[in-house]
Design an enzyme around this catalytic site. Sequence first.
Site, mmCIF file in Angstrom:
data_model
loop_
_atom_site.group_PDB
_atom_site.id
_atom_site.type_symbol
_atom_site.label_atom_id
_atom_site.label_comp_id
_atom_site.label_asym_id
_atom_site.label_seq_id
_atom_site.Cartn_x
_atom_site.Cartn_y
_atom_site.Cartn_z
ATOM 1 N N ASP A 130 19.631 29.135 21.596
ATOM 2 C CA ASP A 130 18.197 29.399 21.418
ATOM 3 C C ASP A 130 17.392 28.476 22.330
ATOM 4 O O ASP A 130 17.866 27.401 22.709
ATOM 5 C CB ASP A 130 17.779 29.105 19.966
ATOM 6 N N ARG A 180 18.608 36.279 26.488
ATOM 7 C CA ARG A 180 17.769 36.956 25.482
ATOM 8 C C ARG A 180 16.321 36.695 25.901
ATOM 9 O O ARG A 180 15.903 35.541 26.027
ATOM 10 C CB ARG A 180 18.000 36.366 24.100
HETATM 11 P P1 FDA Z 1 4.239 39.816 18.753
HETATM 12 O O1 FDA Z 1 4.153 38.425 18.210
HETATM 13 O O2 FDA Z 1 3.179 40.263 19.693
HETATM 14 O O3 FDA Z 1 4.355 40.783 17.509
HETATM 15 C C1 FDA Z 1 4.406 42.187 17.641
HETATM 16 C C2 FDA Z 1 4.447 42.828 16.267
HETATM 17 O O4 FDA Z 1 5.656 42.455 15.604
HETATM 18 C C3 FDA Z 1 3.364 42.344 15.310
HETATM 19 O O5 FDA Z 1 2.177 43.073 15.467
HETATM 20 C C4 FDA Z 1 4.017 42.588 13.965
HETATM 21 O O6 FDA Z 1 3.962 43.931 13.612
HETATM 22 C C5 FDA Z 1 5.450 42.227 14.224
HETATM 23 N N1 FDA Z 1 5.738 40.813 13.925
HETATM 24 C C6 FDA Z 1 5.962 39.829 14.835
HETATM 25 N N2 FDA Z 1 6.227 38.662 14.210
HETATM 26 C C7 FDA Z 1 6.144 38.912 12.896
HETATM 27 C C8 FDA Z 1 6.321 38.109 11.733
HETATM 28 N N3 FDA Z 1 6.619 36.813 11.804
HETATM 29 N N4 FDA Z 1 6.170 38.692 10.496
HETATM 30 C C9 FDA Z 1 5.891 40.012 10.411
HETATM 31 N N5 FDA Z 1 5.706 40.826 11.486
HETATM 32 C C10 FDA Z 1 5.835 40.288 12.708
HETATM 33 N N6 FDA Z 1 11.409 32.229 20.280
HETATM 34 C C11 FDA Z 1 11.693 31.093 20.947
HETATM 35 O O7 FDA Z 1 10.800 30.379 21.372
HETATM 36 N N7 FDA Z 1 13.011 30.741 21.155
HETATM 37 C C12 FDA Z 1 14.045 31.516 20.727
HETATM 38 O O8 FDA Z 1 15.204 31.161 20.946
HETATM 39 C C13 FDA Z 1 13.737 32.713 20.031
HETATM 40 N N8 FDA Z 1 14.726 33.531 19.586
HETATM 41 C C14 FDA Z 1 14.392 34.774 19.058
HETATM 42 C C15 FDA Z 1 15.397 35.679 18.714
HETATM 43 C C16 FDA Z 1 15.061 36.957 18.307
HETATM 44 C C17 FDA Z 1 16.156 37.925 17.986
HETATM 45 C C18 FDA Z 1 13.683 37.341 18.207
HETATM 46 C C19 FDA Z 1 13.288 38.737 17.811
HETATM 47 C C20 FDA Z 1 12.696 36.437 18.482
HETATM 48 C C21 FDA Z 1 13.022 35.144 18.889
HETATM 49 N N9 FDA Z 1 12.047 34.204 19.163
HETATM 50 C C22 FDA Z 1 12.382 33.042 19.814
HETATM 51 C C23 FDA Z 1 10.653 34.429 18.676
HETATM 52 C C24 FDA Z 1 9.780 35.054 19.732
HETATM 53 O O9 FDA Z 1 9.552 34.151 20.775
HETATM 54 C C25 FDA Z 1 8.424 35.492 19.139
HETATM 55 O O10 FDA Z 1 7.751 34.369 18.641
HETATM 56 C C26 FDA Z 1 8.530 36.524 18.035
HETATM 57 O O11 FDA Z 1 9.557 37.455 18.290
HETATM 58 C C27 FDA Z 1 7.205 37.310 17.918
HETATM 59 O O12 FDA Z 1 6.951 37.979 19.113
HETATM 60 P P2 FDA Z 1 7.083 39.565 19.290
HETATM 61 O O13 FDA Z 1 7.778 39.822 20.570
HETATM 62 O O14 FDA Z 1 7.720 40.152 18.115
HETATM 63 O O15 FDA Z 1 5.606 40.071 19.518
#
Ligand code: FDA
Length: 302
Positions: A130, A180
């Site tokens: 990560d 990732r």
């Molecule tokens: P965004 O935040 O724009 O959200 C899009 C939509 O997703 C929202 O409108 C909502 O519907 C839904 N959503 C997102 N987060 C939600 C929540 N907490 N609760 C409910 N709904 C939610 N980061 C990092 O810095 N280092 C890492 O190693 C990782 N590893 C990682 C693994 C995996 C498998 C995932 C999916 C994510 C990570 N992350 C991470 C976290 C990533 O950086 C990010 O903070 C979150 O995925 C939220 O970003 P989105 O891309 O989902 O978009």
Amino acid sequence: MIRATLIALSQNRAAKRFVLCNSLARSTARRFVAGEELGDALAAARASNEAGLKATLDFLGENVASRDDAQRARDMYLGVFDRIAREKLDANVSLKLTQLGLDFASDFCLELMLPIVKHAEALGNFVRIDMEGSAYTQRTIEIARTLREQSPAVGTVIQAYLHRSEQDVRALSAIGCRIRLCKGAYLEPPEIAFVEKKDVDANYVKLMQILLPSGVYHAIATHDPRMIAATREFAEKHSIAKNNFEFQMLYGIRPDLQRQLIRDGYRMRVYIPYGRDWFPYFMRRLAERPANLMFIARNFFR
Ligand code: FDA
């Protein structure tokens, strides 16, 4: 503002004590965390596999306080790979280098990581490192590179909010390191990171378009339907097969979307955290979606 406060509180001991003692916060955390024991995570992985999803298990913990704690984390991960193999699960492992002693010394951390990666390789499995806050980016990438030179069973994470990420994506992809791609979950200054969501999203799409045609098996980690649509559209347009990459989402977030992607023939891996040290992980999830905080607040004052 709320996001910044929650991320800052994720490092705060008094906030941690308050949240750990608050039953409503604890039950909300259970939405994002499979449980406190490895058995809970394995059960969640099995249920995911039965629904057609792959899994990655994360034993929660970061910035360990001693070298002994880091060595214990190494031993624990060696055991996790054995359990995954014994139970024939379609699951790999995600871990943080500060749980493996990065705060003490890079060499020490590397020394603990190497047997984990070699054990994963021997079992035909995979370790994802990560990505943490920017204080660790360079060292994490250096360790991932060194490990990748010794084994294909390791990859890392790139955060689209960092200005440096395009360069990192190109360099890591060139050595066959599996990436990732995520947006980034920490609080970073504007000198090194995009601040506006639209700029982070634009960079996410740009990096995705570098990763997908690279010939390396990368992961697109997001719950954002617009990022997913952009990925699907790009893959279709460039005839990139659905099994040449995977989508990833976090346990408990958008399960509907996870299953939809499976139904549409894509690969989907769910990130399953477990363990007692869930506070910082939980606070980052609240920071991503303040509506989750409103849910707790409403019930607290009811
Ligand atoms: P965004 O935040 O724009 O959200 C899009 C939509 O997703 C929202 O409108 C909502 O519907 C839904 N959503 C997102 N987060 C939600 C929540 N907490 N609760 C409910 N709904 C939610 N980061 C990092 O810095 N280092 C890492 O190693 C990782 N590893 C990682 C693994 C995996 C498998 C995932 C999916 C994510 C990570 N992350 C991470 C976290 C990533 O950086 C990010 O903070 C979150 O995925 C939220 O970003 P989105 O891309 O989902 O978009």
